[in-house]
Design a protein around this motif. Structure first.
Motif, PDB file in Angstrom:
ATOM      1  N   TRP A  25       0.830  -1.206   0.000  1.00  0.00           N
ATOM      2  CA  TRP A  25       0.000   0.000   0.000  1.00  0.00           C
ATOM      3  C   TRP A  25       0.860   1.250   0.000  1.00  0.00           C
ATOM      4  CZ3 TRP A  25      -0.423   4.076   3.356  1.00  0.00           C
ATOM      5  CH2 TRP A  25      -1.408   4.997   2.988  1.00  0.00           C
ATOM      6  N   LEU A  26       1.985   1.238   0.774  1.00  0.00           N
ATOM      7  CA  LEU A  26       2.808   2.438   0.924  1.00  0.00           C
ATOM      8  C   LEU A  26       3.615   2.749  -0.318  1.00  0.00           C
ATOM      9  CD1 LEU A  26       4.164   2.047   4.543  1.00  0.00           C
ATOM     10  CD2 LEU A  26       2.563   3.742   3.702  1.00  0.00           C
ATOM     11  N   LYS A  27       3.721   1.778  -1.169  1.00  0.00           N
ATOM     12  CA  LYS A  27       4.555   2.031  -2.335  1.00  0.00           C
ATOM     13  C   LYS A  27       3.801   1.691  -3.614  1.00  0.00           C
ATOM     14  CE  LYS A  27       8.993   0.977  -4.447  1.00  0.00           C
ATOM     15  NZ  LYS A  27      10.229   0.202  -4.390  1.00  0.00           N
ATOM     16  N   PRO A  28       3.378   2.679  -4.388  1.00  0.00           N
ATOM     17  CA  PRO A  28       2.723   2.407  -5.660  1.00  0.00           C
ATOM     18  C   PRO A  28       3.746   2.107  -6.732  1.00  0.00           C
ATOM     19  CG  PRO A  28       2.887   4.746  -5.354  1.00  0.00           C
ATOM     20  CD  PRO A  28       3.437   4.097  -4.091  1.00  0.00           C
ATOM     21  N   ASP A  29       3.267   1.721  -7.936  1.00  0.00           N
ATOM     22  CA  ASP A  29       4.178   1.456  -9.022  1.00  0.00           C
ATOM     23  C   ASP A  29       4.999   2.685  -9.335  1.00  0.00           C
ATOM     24  OD1 ASP A  29       2.984  -0.963  -9.111  1.00  0.00           O
ATOM     25  OD2 ASP A  29       1.828  -0.578 -10.947  1.00  0.00           O
ATOM     26  N   LYS A 223     -11.569  11.055   0.506  1.00  0.00           N
ATOM     27  CA  LYS A 223     -12.083  10.704  -0.817  1.00  0.00           C
ATOM     28  C   LYS A 223     -11.825  11.833  -1.817  1.00  0.00           C
ATOM     29  CE  LYS A 223     -16.292   8.904  -2.992  1.00  0.00           C
ATOM     30  NZ  LYS A 223     -17.713   8.504  -2.756  1.00  0.00           N
ATOM     31  N   GLN A 224     -12.037  13.070  -1.390  1.00  0.00           N
ATOM     32  CA  GLN A 224     -11.794  14.214  -2.272  1.00  0.00           C
ATOM     33  C   GLN A 224     -10.321  14.345  -2.613  1.00  0.00           C
ATOM     34  OE1 GLN A 224     -13.480  17.400   0.057  1.00  0.00           O
ATOM     35  NE2 GLN A 224     -15.567  17.054  -0.701  1.00  0.00           N
ATOM     36  N   ARG A 225      -9.459  14.105  -1.622  1.00  0.00           N
ATOM     37  CA  ARG A 225      -8.005  14.210  -1.883  1.00  0.00           C
ATOM     38  C   ARG A 225      -7.553  13.118  -2.841  1.00  0.00           C
ATOM     39  NH1 ARG A 225      -4.021  14.832  -3.684  1.00  0.00           N
ATOM     40  NH2 ARG A 225      -2.025  15.572  -2.843  1.00  0.00           N
ATOM     41  N   PHE A 226      -8.089  11.934  -2.687  1.00  0.00           N
ATOM     42  CA  PHE A 226      -7.725  10.843  -3.592  1.00  0.00           C
ATOM     43  C   PHE A 226      -8.130  11.170  -5.027  1.00  0.00           C
ATOM     44  CE2 PHE A 226      -8.542   6.862  -5.812  1.00  0.00           C
ATOM     45  CZ  PHE A 226      -7.364   6.174  -5.586  1.00  0.00           C
ATOM     46  N   ALA A 227      -9.285  11.798  -5.179  1.00  0.00           N
ATOM     47  CA  ALA A 227      -9.783  12.134  -6.521  1.00  0.00           C
ATOM     48  C   ALA A 227      -8.882  13.136  -7.235  1.00  0.00           C
ATOM     49  CB  ALA A 227     -11.205  12.691  -6.419  1.00  0.00           C
ATOM     50  N   GLN A 228      -8.024  13.836  -6.504  1.00  0.00           N
ATOM     51  CA  GLN A 228      -7.112  14.810  -7.101  1.00  0.00           C
ATOM     52  C   GLN A 228      -5.863  14.169  -7.694  1.00  0.00           C
ATOM     53  OE1 GLN A 228      -6.313  17.613  -3.953  1.00  0.00           O
ATOM     54  NE2 GLN A 228      -8.451  18.218  -3.769  1.00  0.00           N
ATOM     55  N   LEU A 229      -5.641  12.889  -7.411  1.00  0.00           N
ATOM     56  CA  LEU A 229      -4.474  12.197  -7.950  1.00  0.00           C
ATOM     57  C   LEU A 229      -4.626  11.979  -9.453  1.00  0.00           C
ATOM     58  CD1 LEU A 229      -3.893   9.418  -5.263  1.00  0.00           C
ATOM     59  CD2 LEU A 229      -2.435  11.406  -5.680  1.00  0.00           C
ATOM     60  N   PRO A 231      -4.875   9.948 -12.918  1.00  0.00           N
ATOM     61  CA  PRO A 231      -5.558   8.658 -13.151  1.00  0.00           C
ATOM     62  C   PRO A 231      -4.660   7.441 -12.971  1.00  0.00           C
ATOM     63  CG  PRO A 231      -6.220  10.263 -14.805  1.00  0.00           C
ATOM     64  CD  PRO A 231      -5.113  10.904 -14.021  1.00  0.00           C
ATOM     65  N   THR A 232      -3.392   7.528 -13.396  1.00  0.00           N
ATOM     66  CA  THR A 232      -2.502   6.378 -13.275  1.00  0.00           C
ATOM     67  C   THR A 232      -2.266   6.013 -11.813  1.00  0.00           C
ATOM     68  OG1 THR A 232      -0.617   7.900 -13.458  1.00  0.00           O
ATOM     69  CG2 THR A 232      -1.327   6.752 -15.463  1.00  0.00           C
ATOM     70  N   LEU A 233      -2.062   7.014 -10.984  1.00  0.00           N
ATOM     71  CA  LEU A 233      -1.854   6.747  -9.566  1.00  0.00           C
ATOM     72  C   LEU A 233      -3.141   6.268  -8.906  1.00  0.00           C
ATOM     73  CD1 LEU A 233       0.532   9.549  -8.238  1.00  0.00           C
ATOM     74  CD2 LEU A 233       1.003   7.112  -8.513  1.00  0.00           C
ATOM     75  N   GLN A 234      -4.263   6.825  -9.303  1.00  0.00           N
ATOM     76  CA  GLN A 234      -5.536   6.355  -8.760  1.00  0.00           C
ATOM     77  C   GLN A 234      -5.727   4.869  -9.052  1.00  0.00           C
ATOM     78  OE1 GLN A 234      -9.118   8.593  -9.477  1.00  0.00           O
ATOM     79  NE2 GLN A 234      -8.049  10.542  -9.544  1.00  0.00           N
ATOM     80  N   LYS A 235      -5.390   4.457 -10.260  1.00  0.00           N
ATOM     81  CA  LYS A 235      -5.542   3.058 -10.639  1.00  0.00           C
ATOM     82  C   LYS A 235      -4.668   2.164  -9.777  1.00  0.00           C
ATOM     83  CE  LYS A 235      -5.162  -0.064 -14.616  1.00  0.00           C
ATOM     84  NZ  LYS A 235      -4.837  -0.164 -16.065  1.00  0.00           N
ATOM     85  N   LEU A 237      -3.497   2.816  -6.757  1.00  0.00           N
ATOM     86  CA  LEU A 237      -3.687   2.959  -5.317  1.00  0.00           C
ATOM     87  C   LEU A 237      -5.110   2.718  -4.814  1.00  0.00           C
ATOM     88  CD1 LEU A 237      -1.627   6.230  -4.698  1.00  0.00           C
ATOM     89  CD2 LEU A 237      -0.984   3.926  -4.004  1.00  0.00           C
ATOM     90  N   GLU A 238      -6.072   2.686  -5.704  1.00  0.00           N
ATOM     91  CA  GLU A 238      -7.472   2.794  -5.276  1.00  0.00           C
ATOM     92  C   GLU A 238      -7.868   1.759  -4.215  1.00  0.00           C
ATOM     93  OE1 GLU A 238     -11.946   3.329  -7.141  1.00  0.00           O
ATOM     94  OE2 GLU A 238     -10.313   2.629  -8.434  1.00  0.00           O
ATOM     95  N   ASP A 239      -7.676   0.491  -4.498  1.00  0.00           N
ATOM     96  CA  ASP A 239      -8.153  -0.543  -3.580  1.00  0.00           C
ATOM     97  C   ASP A 239      -7.431  -0.486  -2.235  1.00  0.00           C
ATOM     98  OD1 ASP A 239      -9.932  -1.437  -5.458  1.00  0.00           O
ATOM     99  OD2 ASP A 239      -8.630  -3.017  -6.229  1.00  0.00           O
ATOM    100  N   MET A 240      -6.108  -0.420  -2.265  1.00  0.00           N
ATOM    101  CA  MET A 240      -5.354  -0.427  -1.020  1.00  0.00           C
ATOM    102  C   MET A 240      -5.540   0.875  -0.244  1.00  0.00           C
ATOM    103  SD  MET A 240      -4.135  -3.339  -0.544  1.00  0.00           S
ATOM    104  CE  MET A 240      -3.191  -2.901   0.911  1.00  0.00           C
ATOM    105  N   SER A 241      -5.727   1.982  -0.953  1.00  0.00           N
ATOM    106  CA  SER A 241      -5.937   3.261  -0.280  1.00  0.00           C
ATOM    107  C   SER A 241      -7.248   3.240   0.500  1.00  0.00           C
ATOM    108  CB  SER A 241      -5.940   4.408  -1.298  1.00  0.00           C
ATOM    109  OG  SER A 241      -6.138   5.640  -0.669  1.00  0.00           O
ATOM    110  N   LYS A 242      -8.306   2.752  -0.146  1.00  0.00           N
ATOM    111  CA  LYS A 242      -9.596   2.666   0.542  1.00  0.00           C
ATOM    112  C   LYS A 242      -9.508   1.740   1.746  1.00  0.00           C
ATOM    113  CE  LYS A 242     -12.690   3.684  -3.340  1.00  0.00           C
ATOM    114  NZ  LYS A 242     -13.755   3.140  -4.228  1.00  0.00           N
ATOM    115  N   LEU A 243      -8.830   0.615   1.561  1.00  0.00           N
ATOM    116  CA  LEU A 243      -8.690  -0.344   2.657  1.00  0.00           C
ATOM    117  C   LEU A 243      -7.954   0.279   3.840  1.00  0.00           C
ATOM    118  CD1 LEU A 243      -8.917  -3.201   3.799  1.00  0.00           C
ATOM    119  CD2 LEU A 243      -6.794  -3.765   2.597  1.00  0.00           C
ATOM    120  N   GLN A 244      -6.868   0.985   3.552  1.00  0.00           N
ATOM    121  CA  GLN A 244      -6.096   1.595   4.640  1.00  0.00           C
ATOM    122  C   GLN A 244      -6.867   2.709   5.329  1.00  0.00           C
ATOM    123  OE1 GLN A 244      -3.396   0.154   5.412  1.00  0.00           O
ATOM    124  NE2 GLN A 244      -2.570   1.502   6.991  1.00  0.00           N
ATOM    125  N   ASP A 245      -7.588   3.512   4.550  1.00  0.00           N
ATOM    126  CA  ASP A 245      -8.392   4.580   5.148  1.00  0.00           C
ATOM    127  C   ASP A 245      -9.507   3.995   6.015  1.00  0.00           C
ATOM    128  OD1 ASP A 245      -6.832   6.459   3.895  1.00  0.00           O
ATOM    129  OD2 ASP A 245      -8.225   6.818   2.249  1.00  0.00           O
TER     130      ASP A 245
END
Length: 352
Positions: A25-29, A223-229, A231-235, A237-245
């Motif tokens: 989760w802490l490290k995206p591609d 959720k709003q902050r995540f939406a500012q990322l 698209p590539t980073l959202q893809k 991070l999405e699942d693990m970010s939601k899980l961690q939050d």
């Protein structure tokens, strides 16, 4: 003994999986956190600083020019060279993260090869794979990158301090340093995703740490902050970010004995109504499992404290386990909890 060895091995595997999930989760591609970015480079930076002279690359390269003909170090043998440098049709260097990946690939040899030898390797690779104009640009960028890496090693490391304000100061320092060595286009190409992710991580920690917000408000802002990322980073991070939050906010609610309504409201803000309903069902299923395990362990303890012969106790416990749990997987989990209980572990914590 075999059973105890199996149970101990099972615990190690479970803990290892938990650690790996957190790291993922802490490290995206193609990205890294502020702390990991600093710590991952400090070792090679310190080696860079230890080289003698004001221009260590020039000094070492001139003192041993034959090293340039050497191959890769032992640690990189049989690996594919991660150095996809490209030029456009006009012969100019294409700026992208592959350049940084290329430089770091060769720098992993620090400690096995001298810096002068690595410098010559990189220059040869550049000359062999790029046209003259692009090669000149890449060589210049390489020289500045080395100087940047040496200067980066002198920055104060964030260490274990995860305070958002501290991390923001570290990131600001790092950004200012990079601006001294690279123009905006180069900065974006070499560090863009990493800087974006690092800033997102700090902003996320700030939201979670904001005591003026309730859990639902934090969920909305996350959720709003995540939406500012991008698209590539959202893809990525999405699942693990939601899980961690979800985990972080759920823990905050439970620590202050928050209500089920508050928990449900937070979840709906973060993942939507349908997902929140599924999580509620999962909570109920988990609570039912916890109740069954506790009831089983209590009855088992009663059997162990009885005056029955040891073999009779074991038969009674086996029969109890057969009645209490419906399949072999559940029974094996029950045996694991038995082991932890006998070792004095707080079962309530394991069942959370």
């Amino acid at each position: 003994m075999k059973k105890k060895y199996f149970l101990a091995s099972l615990l190690v595997v479970v803990l290892a999986i938990a650690v790996i999930c957190l790291i993922l989760w802490l490290k995206p591609d193609n990205s890294s956190t502020v702390t990991s970015a600093n710590s991952a480079t400090n070792l090679s930076n310190s080696m860079l600083q230890a080289k003698a002279g004001s221009d260590p690359i020039a000094n070492e390269a001139s003192s041993n020019p034959t090293e340039a003909a050497e191959g890769l170090s032992a640690s990189l043998q049989d690996t594919e060279i991660d150095c996809a440098l490209e030029a456009n049709p006009a012969g100019q260097l294409i700026l992208n993260v592959n350049i940084r990946r290329c430089f770091e690939y060769f720098l992993t040899q620090i400690g096995e090869k001298s810096l002068g030898s690595i410098d010559q390797q990189v220059k040869q690779h550049i000359q062999h794979n790029l046209p003259a104009s692009a090669a000149a640009q890449a060589t210049d960028l390489w020289q500045r990158y080395l100087k940047y890496r040496e200067a980066e090693g002198k920055l104060q490391n964030s260490g274990a301090n995860t305070d958002p304000d501290h991390l923001q100061r570290v990131l600001d320092q790092l950004t200012q340093l990079r601006q001294q060595y690279f123009n905006p286009a180069e900065l974006n190409a070499l560090f863009g995703d990493e800087m974006t992710y690092n800033q997102y991580t700090i902003d996320r920690l700030s939201i979670l740490d904001n005591k003026s917000l309730n859990a639902a408000q934090k969920a909305q802002q996350l959720k709003q902050r995540f939406a500012q990322l991008p698209p590539t980073l959202q893809k990525n991070l999405e699942d693990m970010s939601k899980l961690q939050d979800l985990r972080a906010l759920t823990q905050q609610i439970r620590q202050k004995n928050g209500s089920k309504a508050e928990l449900q409201q937070m979840r709906e803000q973060l993942v939507g109504h349908e997902a929140a309903e599924r999580l509620e069902q999962l909570d109920q299923s988990r609570a039912n499992w916890q109740s069954r395990v506790q009831d089983y362990l209590n009855q088992r303890q009663t059997i162990l404290a009885s005056n029955q012969a040891p073999e009779d106790k074991q038969r009674a416990i086996t029969a109890l386990r057969e009645r209490q749990f419906s399949d072999d997987a559940e029974r094996q989990r029950a045996v694991t909890y038995e082991h932890f209980r006998d070792q004095g572990t707080n079962i309530n914590e394991l069942l959370q």
